[in-house]
Every structure is written in C-alpha cells, then in structure tokens.
Design an enzyme around this catalytic site. Structure first.
Site, short mmCIF file in Angstrom:
data_model
loop_
_atom_site.label_atom_id
_atom_site.label_comp_id
_atom_site.label_asym_id
_atom_site.label_seq_id
_atom_site.Cartn_x
_atom_site.Cartn_y
_atom_site.Cartn_z
N ASP A 49 0.79 -1.24 0.00
CA ASP A 49 0.00 0.00 0.00
C ASP A 49 0.82 1.30 0.00
O ASP A 49 1.82 1.39 0.72
CB ASP A 49 -0.87 0.08 1.26
CG ASP A 49 -1.54 -1.21 1.63
OD1 ASP A 49 -1.53 -2.15 0.82
OD2 ASP A 49 -2.08 -1.28 2.74
N GLU A 231 -10.35 -2.50 4.62
CA GLU A 231 -9.00 -2.03 4.92
C GLU A 231 -8.82 -0.63 4.32
O GLU A 231 -9.52 -0.26 3.38
CB GLU A 231 -7.95 -2.97 4.29
CG GLU A 231 -8.01 -4.39 4.80
CD GLU A 231 -6.89 -5.29 4.22
OE1 GLU A 231 -6.29 -6.03 4.99
OE2 GLU A 231 -6.64 -5.24 3.01
#
Ligand code: FRU
Length: 532
Positions: A49, A231
């Site tokens: 990420d 998430e």
C-alpha cells in the site's frame, strides 16, 4: 523478536542504494523485464500500500508498505520517496522501522500547521505520521488486540522521524482487524478526524492534538460490499463539480470481494457533521443495506490492480485537487507476479472529482496533468470509419512502448461493435482493451497477454466495467506501461487498471473493430519518456 531482528538486519540493507544504482541518478538501472517506466516502484524488494501521502514545502511524499529483505510480504516498514511533480520520484531511506510495539502497517501523514501536537520546532510545523502497529507476538499468542494506532513526527521535511513516547495513541479494545488510520483536518468542526477500518466497518475518531483521541461513530456494517475485510479507508471533503456544495467521500478498500475479484476499492458519498457520516440520500440506493441479502457497491476502479489507494493530504488550496494513488496489484497474486528484484508498483496519480450524474453523486478520476510532461513524440491517426482492423505500428514514428493513447469514435445507427486497442508481440501474446457495444461495457482482456501461469487467479476472465450510460460519442484514454494499462473512459467515470506480463515486450499496435463499425475514429498516440 521478529521485529527486533528485522531492525538489526536493516541497518545493513537500507534502500538508499549507492548512487550508481539509484534510478534517480539516471543510470541504466530500472530496465529489467517488466519494470514499469511510468510508474513508481521501489528500487528493490517488496512494496504494497501507499502510505502517509502528504504534500509539504514543494514535495509530494509517498511512503509505502515495504519489506526490505524479500520480494514477498514480510515485517513491514515505511519506505519513502518524494517527487516535485508527481511523476518523477526520488528514493529516500526507510522512514519508519518496526519497534517493540510492532510492525509498521498502513497509515497517513499530515502537516500540523498550528502545532496542535506541540511537536513543532523553531516555529516550523511538524509533519505527523499516523500508522497501525501490528504486534506479531500478540497475534501468534492468539490474542485479538495486536493492532493499534501510533504516531511519529518529523521536523526535517520528512527525512527523519521520531516515534511518540506515548504510543499507541489508540489502544486496541480487543478487536481483530483494527487498522489503517487516515487523518484529516475538519475545518467544519475544528478538529482532527481519524478514520480506520475495523473488519466490516469504518470507525471515526476525533482529536484536538493528534495524541488524544475520542471515538465518534461507526459506519458501514450494513452498507456496500462485505465480501472480505475492510482495509485502508480514506475520508475527505470535496465540492460537487460546478457547485459550492461540499460532500464527504469515504473510500473503502476491501479484500477479497472486489467487482472483478480479489482486492478492490468501493466508495460512499455523504455528509459529515463532525461526529457522524451519513450517506447522501441520492447515493444510498446504490449501496443498499447489506442485510437485504444482495450486495451492492459503487467501485472506484473496475480493473483488478488498484488497491488500498488513498489521497494526498495538504495539497495547497490554490491547487485544490484531490490526488489519489493506489497499489497496482491484488492480494490474489501480488506475491507471485513474475518481476525480478522488486515486486509491485503504484498506479498513476489521478485527480478525483465528484460529479452529479443521473445515478447520483459519483467520483470521476483523470490522470494528473503533470503526466503530460512525459509526452515526447505524437502521432494522430484520423481513421474515419473502421469495420475490421488496422495496424498502426509502422506509421507510429516511434517504437511501441510506454505510451498514452486517446481514441475518439462514434457509434452510429445503433451499431454496437466491440472496439479495442490491441498490443501484441512476435510470440503471439496479445492484450486487448476497449469498449464492447453488445454489453455496453469497457473491458480489459489479459488472458493471452503473456505469462499468466504464476497464479491460477490471474487471468481467468475478461474484466468488464459497465458503462454508466449509452453514448453515441465515445472516448477513451489509455496509459500503457511495460506491464500495465490504465483506462480512463466515460469522462473519468470508468477507470480500469490491469497488470500483464508479456514474455517479450509488446511491439505491435492495432485498432480492432468487430461486429459492426465505428465512425469518425481518431487515435492520438504519444510516446512517453521514462520517469527514471
Ligand atoms: C492492505 C493491508 C493493510 C495493512 C497492510 C499490511 O493491503 O493489508 O490493511 O495495514 O496491508 O501490509
């Protein structure tokens, strides 16, 4: 133990690679097979990420989930890079290392302009990073409280970071999946707002000083897609295009459960009163209550390779854009893609806007205008009508490679052909991306685009993105890199991001029309310079 071991090892393998190997020093580094030439990648090892995206003092900071010891996921650090134009990146040393409280998972960063935290020095505002710490030992011991939120500050333009001695700032009340804080300043309620994901919903906290946090509310248990764990949320205010009306957008990544499988990002549009996020009444029907048994969600990107994306904090109001970057991969296969010394890239940066449409308020995304600075040679093909196929390779005037291609065409007299841009090579590997009139959907087809063997999950199907409306005049814009394509269609309403791995670089470009004809076809091709 694990975290400590990682730290000691790391002193020896800091990614601030020697200058002759630093891609930003202009050497021949970064030319390995599949290495993106337009997208950010770590110089080596594993990335997932994007984290802590913040603009300060002329620099766009990009931190990222990083494991410096392997090309698969492992004990997480925050890698770091900066850019002055969102296009060309300079790699910097690792910003945050694991410590006794745990690994450094995803999170965000802000500039604390008014020094609410007290971490500022010499009248300069500190940068604050807010992240999840994940305690492996706690997880291994079967506990539920092994994730919590911590902060760190920097007084030197993000070059070095000091973790707050009072960490964690939000301890875990006994909930698994308690992570990925995104902080934003809410001018309306005059406080910091943190949103993070708790398994099947987003939770909101507020603070006056970034150290003490109060729980405000929760959102989402009954809305949108719940095919996996929530998430990496993002939460930001944005004005509806062409009006002064402000709404709030909640981006909410989910894994698995995306539209075309695996990891993906849905979003919600609504209002925020300083405590609670409430869906816009016009938006709610599209994400109708999950308890009704039918999943319904609104997706940011229909490809399989745009996950955990969030937006930059502190873009100056004079600029005013909401700029997004995602992780260009999917947990379904990210750890087995056939790249060499590195794994994963970020998507291109995109500017997000909110638009009133017949279906309600929807996001539109376009590549940032700074990418135009990569344009080198240009070739326009005024093809007119096309009923079959036309190869453009020889007339391009530059080799097929990293390119931006815009296609404009008309569907007349109810014609519903399938129109595509096709990349191929001498091995017969083929990638197709375009618009399928019979389905009124945009699509990407990587089933025959090279190496797909590394995962049974990578290339089973064509990825479709339903067009929001039926149009006679169509236009699409695609950024092709060595191993990816990003489609922007329907005025930015449709985004589709997909990876592919040809075993020899694609070297042919063809436009294909099947099952009917397109008219007034114009194809504009730009050769793009590598960013490194
Ligand atoms: C999303 C994610 C986050 C987590 C991070 C760990 O891809 O699972 O929820 O913080 O990756 O690397």
């Amino acid at each position: 133990m694990l975290a400590l071991g990682g730290c000691l090892l790391l002193a020896a393998c800091n990614p601030a690679v020697p200058d002759d190997k630093n891609p930003s020093s202009g050497s021949a580094y970064y030319t390995e097979p599949h290495r993106p030439q337009l997208h950010f990648t770590p110089d080596s090892m594993w990335m997932n990420d994007p984290n802590g995206m913040v603009y300060y003092d002329g620099e766009y900071h990009l931190f990222y989930q990083y494991y410096p010891d392997s090309t698969v996921w492992g004990p997480m650090h925050w890698g770091h890079a900066v850019s002055r134009d969102l296009v060309r990146w300079e790699h910097l040393p690792i910003a945050l290392y694991p410590d006794s409280l745990g690994l450094i998972f995803s999170g965000s960063a802000v500039v604390d302009w008014n020094n609410t935290s007290g971490f500022g020095q010499n009248g300069q505002p500190p940068m604050i990073a807010i992240f999840t710490q994940h305690l492996m030992a706690g997880e291994k011991a079967g506990r539920n409280d092994f994730q919590y939120q911590s902060i760190a500050y920097s007084n030197d333009r993000g070059r070095t970071w000091t973790k707050y001695e009072g960490n964690p700032v939000i301890p875990n009340p006994g909930l698994r999946d308690f992570r990925d804080p995104k902080v934003t300043w809410d001018a309306g309620s005059n406080q910091w707002i943190m949103v993070f994901a708790v398994r099947d919903h987003a939770t909101f906290y507020s603070s006056k000083d970034l150290k003490h946090w109060e729980h405000l509310s929760d959102f989402g248990q009954e809305w949108g897609s719940h095919g996996g764990v929530w998430e990496c949320p993002d939460f930001f205010p944005v004005k509806v295009e062409g009006s002064g009306v402000q709404k709030w957008v909640l981006l909410q990544s989910i894994n698995p459960g995306a539209y075309n499988g695996g990891s993906g990002t849905q979003y919600f549009v609504g209002d925020f009163d300083g405590r609670k996020f409430t869906l816009d009444p016009g938006f709610a029907p599209a994400v109708r209550p999950y308890s009704s048994g039918v999943e319904q969600a609104v997706w940011l990107d229909y490809g399989r390779d745009n996950y955990a994306g969030v937006t930059w904090s502190d873009i100056p109001p004079s600029d005013g854009r909401r700029i997004f970057i995602g992780w260009m991969s999917n947990w379904d296969y990210a750890q087995s893609v056939p790249t060499g010394v590195w794994r994963s890239a970020s998507t291109l940066p995109r500017s997000l806007t909110l638009r009133e449409t017949p279906e309600g308020l929807r996001l539109a995304a376009q590549p940032v205008k700074e990418l135009e600075s990569l344009r080198k040679a240009e070739k326009v093909f005024d093809i007119g009508s096309l009923e079959d196929e036309k190869e453009l390779t020889a007339d391009l005037g530059f080799p097929v490679g990293p390119m931006e291609i815009a296609c404009d065409f008309q569907l007349s007299n109810g014609s519903r052909p399938a129109f595509s841009l096709v990349l191929s090579n001498s091995k017969g590997e083929i990638y197709r991306i375009g618009y399928d009139g019979t389905k009124n959907a945009w699509f990407s087809d990587r089933r025959l685009a090279g190496d797909t063997e590394f995962s049974s999950n990578f290339a089973q199907a064509v990825h479709y993105a339903p067009a929001p409306d039926i149009r006679e005049n169509q236009s699409m814009r695609v950024f092709f890199d060595v191993s990816s394509a990003e489609l922007f269609a329907a005025d930015g309403r449709i985004n589709l991001t997909d990876l592919f791995f040809p075993t020899e670089d694609f070297n042919r470009l063809t436009v294909v029309c099947k099952g009917g004809e397109v008219e007034n076809l114009r194809v504009t091709c730009y050769q793009l310079d590598p960013i490194w």
